[in-house]
Design a protein around this motif. Structure first.
Motif, PDB file in Angstrom:
ATOM      1  N   GLU A  80     -22.482 -55.413  33.884  1.00  0.00           N
ATOM      2  CA  GLU A  80     -22.610 -54.210  34.100  1.00  0.00           C
ATOM      3  C   GLU A  80     -23.512 -54.099  35.283  1.00  0.00           C
ATOM      4  O   GLU A  80     -23.358 -53.254  36.170  1.00  0.00           O
ATOM      5  CB  GLU A  80     -22.805 -53.190  33.460  1.00  0.00           C
ATOM      6  N   SER A 146     -16.807 -45.591  32.660  1.00  0.00           N
ATOM      7  CA  SER A 146     -17.967 -45.823  32.257  1.00  0.00           C
ATOM      8  C   SER A 146     -18.548 -44.883  31.245  1.00  0.00           C
ATOM      9  O   SER A 146     -19.211 -45.524  30.552  1.00  0.00           O
ATOM     10  CB  SER A 146     -19.006 -46.098  33.279  1.00  0.00           C
ATOM     11  N   ASN A 150     -18.258 -47.402  28.236  1.00  0.00           N
ATOM     12  CA  ASN A 150     -19.107 -48.721  28.530  1.00  0.00           C
ATOM     13  C   ASN A 150     -20.505 -48.456  27.633  1.00  0.00           C
ATOM     14  O   ASN A 150     -20.928 -47.547  27.212  1.00  0.00           O
ATOM     15  CB  ASN A 150     -19.618 -48.690  29.912  1.00  0.00           C
ATOM     16  N   GLU A 151     -21.239 -49.574  27.636  1.00  0.00           N
ATOM     17  CA  GLU A 151     -22.710 -49.614  27.072  1.00  0.00           C
ATOM     18  C   GLU A 151     -23.400 -48.438  27.753  1.00  0.00           C
ATOM     19  O   GLU A 151     -23.244 -48.122  28.988  1.00  0.00           O
ATOM     20  CB  GLU A 151     -23.214 -50.953  27.307  1.00  0.00           C
ATOM     21  N   ARG A 157     -18.252 -53.576  26.570  1.00  0.00           N
ATOM     22  CA  ARG A 157     -18.987 -54.289  27.574  1.00  0.00           C
ATOM     23  C   ARG A 157     -17.642 -54.547  28.815  1.00  0.00           C
ATOM     24  O   ARG A 157     -16.755 -54.880  28.521  1.00  0.00           O
ATOM     25  CB  ARG A 157     -19.415 -55.702  26.998  1.00  0.00           C
ATOM     26  N   PHE A 158     -18.208 -54.248  30.102  1.00  0.00           N
ATOM     27  CA  PHE A 158     -17.544 -54.412  31.201  1.00  0.00           C
ATOM     28  C   PHE A 158     -17.896 -55.551  32.060  1.00  0.00           C
ATOM     29  O   PHE A 158     -18.913 -55.629  32.421  1.00  0.00           O
ATOM     30  CB  PHE A 158     -17.623 -53.374  31.981  1.00  0.00           C
TER      31      PHE A 158
END
Length: 218
Positions: A80, A146, A150-151, A157-158
């Motif tokens: 990321e 995101s 996302n994190e 995890r992207f």
């Protein structure tokens, strides 16, 4: 009485010191083999659960087992923060993997929702699971995705990966595409399972719960 030298060992017979060294070497190799078996036994147990110990009348698993196994490719992916990290650095956890371009459509977003929810539904075992979106191009990701997945909050995890590498590693179902699929990777980095298009989250969760129960690795 004159001194007599000891008779030499017969040809082909090891001396006592050599025999002791050989015995230590064999014992050391056996101990190493036992250690490797102990370390690998949790994952071996999980595979036995699906491949061997099946009740009469059918398979126990919902997802399709990948045979032979496909180890993680030796490739670096962008995280990321646009840092290049080895894909193998994600070994040690159970990975729920999807692969899609950055222009994530409705089907892509549904898969992200599914892997996020399946992780959350594992209770105290959720930290053993890492959902992963393998992004197969360099386009910008919608900030709403995101924020939702996302994190560090949602746990997905992207990671950006070359599309050809993703397609070589992840086998699509016959007549399908890898974008249709959610994959499961074991903590040793082996691709283990492929779920059908538009999967049933409860059945997916059932497979994962079983694996987490019989394997304490990850």
């Amino acid at each position: 009485m004159p001194h007599q030298d000891s008779a030499p060992a017969p040809a082909g017979t090891a001396s006592a010191p050599d025999s002791r060294i050989d015995a230590r070497t064999r014992r050391g190799r056996l101990q190493m083999l036992l250690l490797l078996l102990v370390c690998a036994s949790p994952v071996i147990a999980s595979y036995l659960t699906f491949y061997v110990f099946k009740p009469a009348g059918g398979a126990t698993n919902y997802g399709a087992l990948i045979d032979p196994q496909r180890p993680m490719p030796a490739v670096r992916v962008a995280n990321e923060r646009a840092e290049a990290v080895p894909l193998e650095s994600f070994r040690g956890k159970w990975l729920l993997v999807t692969a899609d371009p950055s222009a994530c459509d409705e089907a892509c977003a549904k898969k992200l929702f599914t892997i996020r929810q399946i992780r959350a539904g594992q209770g105290q075992d959720r930290e053993r699971i890492v959902p992963v979106w393998l992004i197969t191009d360099q386009g910008a990701v919608d900030e709403r995705l995101s924020a939702a997945y996302n994190e560090p909050y949602a746990g997905v995890r992207f990671l950006r990966i070359p599309p050809d590498v993703a397609r070589q590693w992840l086998p699509a179902a016959e007549g399908g595409r890898i974008e249709d699929t959610i994959f499961l990777v074991d903590p040793l980095g082996n691709l283990m399972m492929r779920f059908p298009k538009d999967p049933d989250p409860k059945k997916m969760s059932g497979d994962l719960k079983k694996l987490l129960r019989v394997s304490r690795i990850g």
